[in-house]
Write a protein that holds these residues in place. Structure first.
Motif, mmCIF file in Angstrom:
data_model
loop_
_atom_site.group_PDB
_atom_site.id
_atom_site.type_symbol
_atom_site.label_atom_id
_atom_site.label_comp_id
_atom_site.label_asym_id
_atom_site.label_seq_id
_atom_site.Cartn_x
_atom_site.Cartn_y
_atom_site.Cartn_z
ATOM 1 N N LYS A 81 0.836 -1.202 0.000
ATOM 2 C CA LYS A 81 0.000 0.000 0.000
ATOM 3 C C LYS A 81 0.876 1.260 0.000
ATOM 4 O O LYS A 81 0.628 2.206 -0.764
ATOM 5 N N ALA A 82 1.892 1.279 0.860
ATOM 6 C CA ALA A 82 2.775 2.444 0.942
ATOM 7 C C ALA A 82 3.470 2.700 -0.390
ATOM 8 O O ALA A 82 3.637 3.854 -0.807
ATOM 9 N N TYR A 83 3.849 1.648 -1.081
ATOM 10 C CA TYR A 83 4.508 1.808 -2.384
ATOM 11 C C TYR A 83 3.536 2.459 -3.375
ATOM 12 O O TYR A 83 3.905 3.392 -4.100
ATOM 13 N N PHE A 84 2.299 1.982 -3.416
ATOM 14 C CA PHE A 84 1.302 2.560 -4.327
ATOM 15 C C PHE A 84 1.122 4.054 -4.043
ATOM 16 O O PHE A 84 1.124 4.877 -4.965
ATOM 17 N N VAL A 85 0.948 4.382 -2.764
ATOM 18 C CA VAL A 85 0.689 5.782 -2.392
ATOM 19 C C VAL A 85 1.902 6.659 -2.707
ATOM 20 O O VAL A 85 1.762 7.768 -3.241
ATOM 21 N N ASN A 86 3.090 6.176 -2.400
ATOM 22 C CA ASN A 86 4.304 6.941 -2.687
ATOM 23 C C ASN A 86 4.492 7.193 -4.176
ATOM 24 O O ASN A 86 5.104 8.191 -4.586
ATOM 25 N N GLU A 87 3.952 6.276 -5.009
ATOM 26 C CA GLU A 87 4.088 6.417 -6.456
ATOM 27 C C GLU A 87 2.944 7.209 -7.089
ATOM 28 O O GLU A 87 2.883 7.346 -8.310
ATOM 29 N N GLY A 88 2.013 7.710 -6.260
ATOM 30 C CA GLY A 88 0.994 8.609 -6.803
ATOM 31 C C GLY A 88 -0.432 8.101 -6.834
ATOM 32 O O GLY A 88 -1.333 8.797 -7.299
ATOM 33 N N VAL A 89 -0.680 6.896 -6.327
ATOM 34 C CA VAL A 89 -2.061 6.418 -6.240
ATOM 35 C C VAL A 89 -2.721 7.131 -5.059
ATOM 36 O O VAL A 89 -2.127 7.197 -3.967
ATOM 37 N N PRO A 90 -3.932 7.679 -5.220
ATOM 38 C CA PRO A 90 -4.577 8.417 -4.121
ATOM 39 C C PRO A 90 -4.678 7.566 -2.850
ATOM 40 O O PRO A 90 -5.211 6.450 -2.879
ATOM 41 N N ALA A 91 -4.174 8.105 -1.735
ATOM 42 C CA ALA A 91 -4.129 7.349 -0.480
ATOM 43 C C ALA A 91 -5.524 6.953 0.002
ATOM 44 O O ALA A 91 -5.699 5.875 0.591
ATOM 45 N N ASP A 92 -6.522 7.817 -0.253
ATOM 46 C CA ASP A 92 -7.864 7.511 0.237
ATOM 47 C C ASP A 92 -8.543 6.390 -0.549
ATOM 48 O O ASP A 92 -9.624 5.938 -0.180
ATOM 49 N N LYS A 93 -7.896 5.942 -1.623
ATOM 50 C CA LYS A 93 -8.462 4.855 -2.425
ATOM 51 C C LYS A 93 -7.858 3.496 -2.075
ATOM 52 O O LYS A 93 -8.324 2.466 -2.570
ATOM 53 N N VAL A 94 -6.805 3.482 -1.231
ATOM 54 C CA VAL A 94 -6.079 2.235 -0.978
ATOM 55 C C VAL A 94 -6.250 1.785 0.467
ATOM 56 O O VAL A 94 -6.056 2.565 1.400
ATOM 57 N N THR A 95 -6.615 0.520 0.655
ATOM 58 C CA THR A 95 -6.678 -0.085 1.983
ATOM 59 C C THR A 95 -5.798 -1.333 1.997
ATOM 60 O O THR A 95 -5.522 -1.923 0.942
ATOM 61 N N SER A 96 -5.354 -1.719 3.182
ATOM 62 C CA SER A 96 -4.509 -2.911 3.314
ATOM 63 C C SER A 96 -5.048 -3.783 4.441
ATOM 64 O O SER A 96 -5.416 -3.279 5.497
ATOM 65 N N VAL A 97 -5.068 -5.095 4.189
ATOM 66 C CA VAL A 97 -5.617 -6.037 5.161
ATOM 67 C C VAL A 97 -4.696 -7.241 5.260
ATOM 68 O O VAL A 97 -4.344 -7.854 4.239
ATOM 69 N N GLY A 98 -4.316 -7.603 6.501
ATOM 70 C CA GLY A 98 -3.530 -8.810 6.714
ATOM 71 C C GLY A 98 -4.459 -9.972 7.037
ATOM 72 O O GLY A 98 -5.208 -9.914 8.017
ATOM 73 N N LYS A 99 -4.446 -11.007 6.218
ATOM 74 C CA LYS A 99 -5.361 -12.126 6.400
ATOM 75 C C LYS A 99 -4.671 -13.395 6.897
ATOM 76 O O LYS A 99 -5.294 -14.446 6.998
ATOM 77 N N GLY A 100 -3.368 -13.283 7.187
ATOM 78 C CA GLY A 100 -2.648 -14.408 7.760
ATOM 79 C C GLY A 100 -2.778 -15.676 6.921
ATOM 80 O O GLY A 100 -2.707 -15.647 5.703
ATOM 81 N N LYS A 101 -3.029 -16.798 7.626
ATOM 82 C CA LYS A 101 -3.150 -18.085 6.931
ATOM 83 C C LYS A 101 -4.611 -18.481 6.710
ATOM 84 O O LYS A 101 -4.925 -19.655 6.526
ATOM 85 N N ALA A 102 -5.496 -17.468 6.676
ATOM 86 C CA ALA A 102 -6.935 -17.726 6.531
ATOM 87 C C ALA A 102 -7.276 -18.479 5.255
ATOM 88 O O ALA A 102 -8.209 -19.272 5.226
ATOM 89 N N GLU A 103 -6.515 -18.254 4.207
ATOM 90 C CA GLU A 103 -6.805 -18.924 2.928
ATOM 91 C C GLU A 103 -5.562 -19.642 2.409
ATOM 92 O O GLU A 103 -5.190 -19.501 1.250
#
Length: 228
Positions: A155-177
């Motif tokens: 997510k940080a890479y996307f935002v740093n490269e110019g993707v709008p921060a309010d459009k990006v979310t990040s979720v850690g799902k572990g070993k759920a799948e």
């Protein structure tokens, strides 16, 4: 002299007649008007060389008139929903058990950045979710934390490269799948006590260690307008 004049007149008449027949082959033609001769019933007069398929005339009912080309169908641009999921191998993005992006991770991420910025530039990007996943090995606490850190790094890479921060979310799902768990455990049942099998099962479950980028956007497509 008189004979020559008559002969010339006859030749001229034959030439006119021939040109008239050539213009409308298969029909008797009135030389004075260049129109097809008709009988008492109004039917066109056919000659012995008439061929309906080859040279039938519309005016005589021997061929259908060409139909006008259909009017072009009006179209207008319409926005339709679009969802796309891109799966990235954690092996390519990170070192084993780490959450710092490798230098060559940009080769995988930059094409996604370009796509996301293009959508956002047109106002077509609704959002993008970055999901981190791990394999089954290790505790839930460690896997959840690692998967979240990896998702945050992308997510940080996307935002740093110019993707709008309010459009990006990040979720850690572990070993759920972790989809390869059962298959790989069956192949290497002694992995917990065998170093070789331990390395082999890690390779077997590699695809479970991944980051998925889910893009929610719209795309422009042309649709036909209903006839009025």
């Amino acid at each position: 002299m008189t004979k020559q004049l008559k002969l010339s007149a006859l030749v001229a008449a034959l030439l006119v007649s021939a040109s008239a027949f050539a213009a409308k082959p298969g029909y008797a033609v009135d030389q004075s008007t260049d129109s097809v001769v008709r009988n008492n019933y109004g039917e066109c007069w056919h000659t012995g060389t008439f061929d309906k398929a080859a040279n039938g005339l519309v005016e005589c009912g021997d061929r259908e008139a060409a139909k006008p080309a259909p009017a072009p169908v009006a179209q207008k641009p319409t926005l339709v929903p679009m969802k796309e999921k891109v799966t990235l191998s954690a092996k390519v993005l990170f070192d084993f058990n780490k959450s710092v992006l490798r230098a060559d991770a940009k080769n995988e991420l930059d094409p996604l950045v370009a796509k996301l910025k293009a959508h956002a530039g047109k106002g077509y990007l609704n959002g993008v979710e970055v999901d981190g996943y791990t394999d089954f090995m290790g505790s839930d606490k460690l896997n959840n934390a690692l998967s979240q850190k990896r998702a945050d790094a992308v997510k940080a890479y996307f935002v740093n490269e110019g993707v709008p921060a309010d459009k990006v979310t990040s979720v850690g799902k572990g070993k759920a799948e972790a989809k390869m768990t059962e298959e790989c455990k069956a192949k290497f049942p002694k992995y917990a006590k065998n170093k070789k099998q331990n390395a082999e099962i890690k390779a077997c479950i590699e695809s479970d260690r991944r980051v998925e980028v889910v893009i929610d956007a719209v795309k422009e497509t042309m649709v036909e307008q209903p006839a009025k």
